[in-house]
Design a protein around this motif. Structure first.
Motif, PDB file in Angstrom:
ATOM      1  N   TYR A   2       0.913  -1.276   0.086  1.00  0.00           N
ATOM      2  CA  TYR A   2      -0.100  -0.045   0.038  1.00  0.00           C
ATOM      3  C   TYR A   2       0.882   1.281   0.018  1.00  0.00           C
ATOM      4  CZ  TYR A   2      -3.867  -2.907   0.875  1.00  0.00           C
ATOM      5  OH  TYR A   2      -4.955  -3.907   0.891  1.00  0.00           O
ATOM      6  N   LYS A   5      -2.639   6.967   2.341  1.00  0.00           N
ATOM      7  CA  LYS A   5      -4.121   7.014   2.621  1.00  0.00           C
ATOM      8  C   LYS A   5      -4.541   8.391   1.618  1.00  0.00           C
ATOM      9  CE  LYS A   5      -4.474   5.014   6.899  1.00  0.00           C
ATOM     10  NZ  LYS A   5      -5.166   5.103   8.187  1.00  0.00           N
ATOM     11  N   ILE A   6      -5.569   7.927   0.972  1.00  0.00           N
ATOM     12  CA  ILE A   6      -6.405   9.049   0.101  1.00  0.00           C
ATOM     13  C   ILE A   6      -7.888   8.935   0.752  1.00  0.00           C
ATOM     14  CG2 ILE A   6      -7.207   9.478  -2.386  1.00  0.00           C
ATOM     15  CD1 ILE A   6      -4.670   8.090  -3.426  1.00  0.00           C
ATOM     16  N   THR A   9      -8.498   6.173   3.074  1.00  0.00           N
ATOM     17  CA  THR A   9      -8.444   4.841   2.473  1.00  0.00           C
ATOM     18  C   THR A   9      -6.981   4.539   2.146  1.00  0.00           C
ATOM     19  OG1 THR A   9     -10.805   4.779   1.903  1.00  0.00           O
ATOM     20  CG2 THR A   9      -9.490   3.170   1.208  1.00  0.00           C
ATOM     21  N   GLU A  10      -6.544   3.328   2.515  1.00  0.00           N
ATOM     22  CA  GLU A  10      -5.172   3.083   1.980  1.00  0.00           C
ATOM     23  C   GLU A  10      -4.995   2.905   0.430  1.00  0.00           C
ATOM     24  OE1 GLU A  10      -2.342   1.186   5.255  1.00  0.00           O
ATOM     25  OE2 GLU A  10      -4.356   0.026   4.805  1.00  0.00           O
ATOM     26  N   GLU A  11      -4.189   3.234  -0.222  1.00  0.00           N
ATOM     27  CA  GLU A  11      -4.339   3.156  -1.635  1.00  0.00           C
ATOM     28  C   GLU A  11      -3.455   1.963  -2.081  1.00  0.00           C
ATOM     29  OE1 GLU A  11      -2.364   5.467  -5.416  1.00  0.00           O
ATOM     30  OE2 GLU A  11      -1.668   5.881  -3.732  1.00  0.00           O
ATOM     31  N   LEU A  13      -0.895  -0.239  -4.133  1.00  0.00           N
ATOM     32  CA  LEU A  13       0.178  -0.054  -5.233  1.00  0.00           C
ATOM     33  C   LEU A  13       0.174  -1.425  -5.918  1.00  0.00           C
ATOM     34  CD1 LEU A  13       2.561   2.101  -3.453  1.00  0.00           C
ATOM     35  CD2 LEU A  13       0.620   2.896  -4.817  1.00  0.00           C
TER      36      LEU A  13
END
Length: 149
Positions: A2, A5-6, A9-11, A13
């Motif tokens: 990951y 956080k966006i 919420t964790e993004e 990858l």
């Protein structure tokens, strides 16, 4: 694996069975909890080297330094060995060599804690976390692989 956080919420990858193949054949170090259990194995299935953790990678921080994390001596105990692993890979060391450097530096920190701070509160817990990071790390695939620019 990951990223930031966006919107809380964790993004993701890199996701297994979604885009993990972009790391196949590559030399990858992932300081991500549990990344070695399945994701790493999928990545090296068709070649490459993956250094990751089959347990949570853990560390403590001193909240007094949250605005200046580079000055956080507590966090450095845990992050310096893993940062050095990444540097060793960039310097052209193999996956095995870089992982060994991480292990050696972590053990050196454990010995330092035992010798200098054995009576300080939290010392045993710090040692347990460092040891957990050592035993949780694994090199999957071609551990002799080296970075090429």
């Amino acid at each position: 694996i990951y990223g930031d956080k966006i919107s809380g919420t964790e993004e993701p990858l890199i996701e297994e069975n979604v885009n993990h193949f972009i790391l196949s054949g590559k030399l990858t170090y992932s300081r991500s909890c549990w990344s070695g259990l399945s994701l790493g194995k999928s990545i090296v299935k068709d070649g490459g080297c993956f250094i990751g953790y089959n347990l949570p990678f853990s560390f403590w921080v001193d909240n007094r330094w949250s605005a200046s994390p580079m000055h956080d001596e507590t966090a450095k105990l845990f992050l310096s060995p893993s940062n050095e692993l990444a540097k060793e890979l960039i310097r052209g060391k193999s996956g095995y060599e870089a992982a060994k450097k991480f292990e050696d530096l972590s053990k050196k920190t454990i010995l330092k804690l035992l010798n200098e701070e054995s009576s300080e509160p939290g010392t045993i817990q710090k040692i347990k976390i460092l040891w957990n990071n050592i035993v949780g790390q694994e090199v999957l695939g071609d551990g002799d692989m080296k970075y090429k620019d």
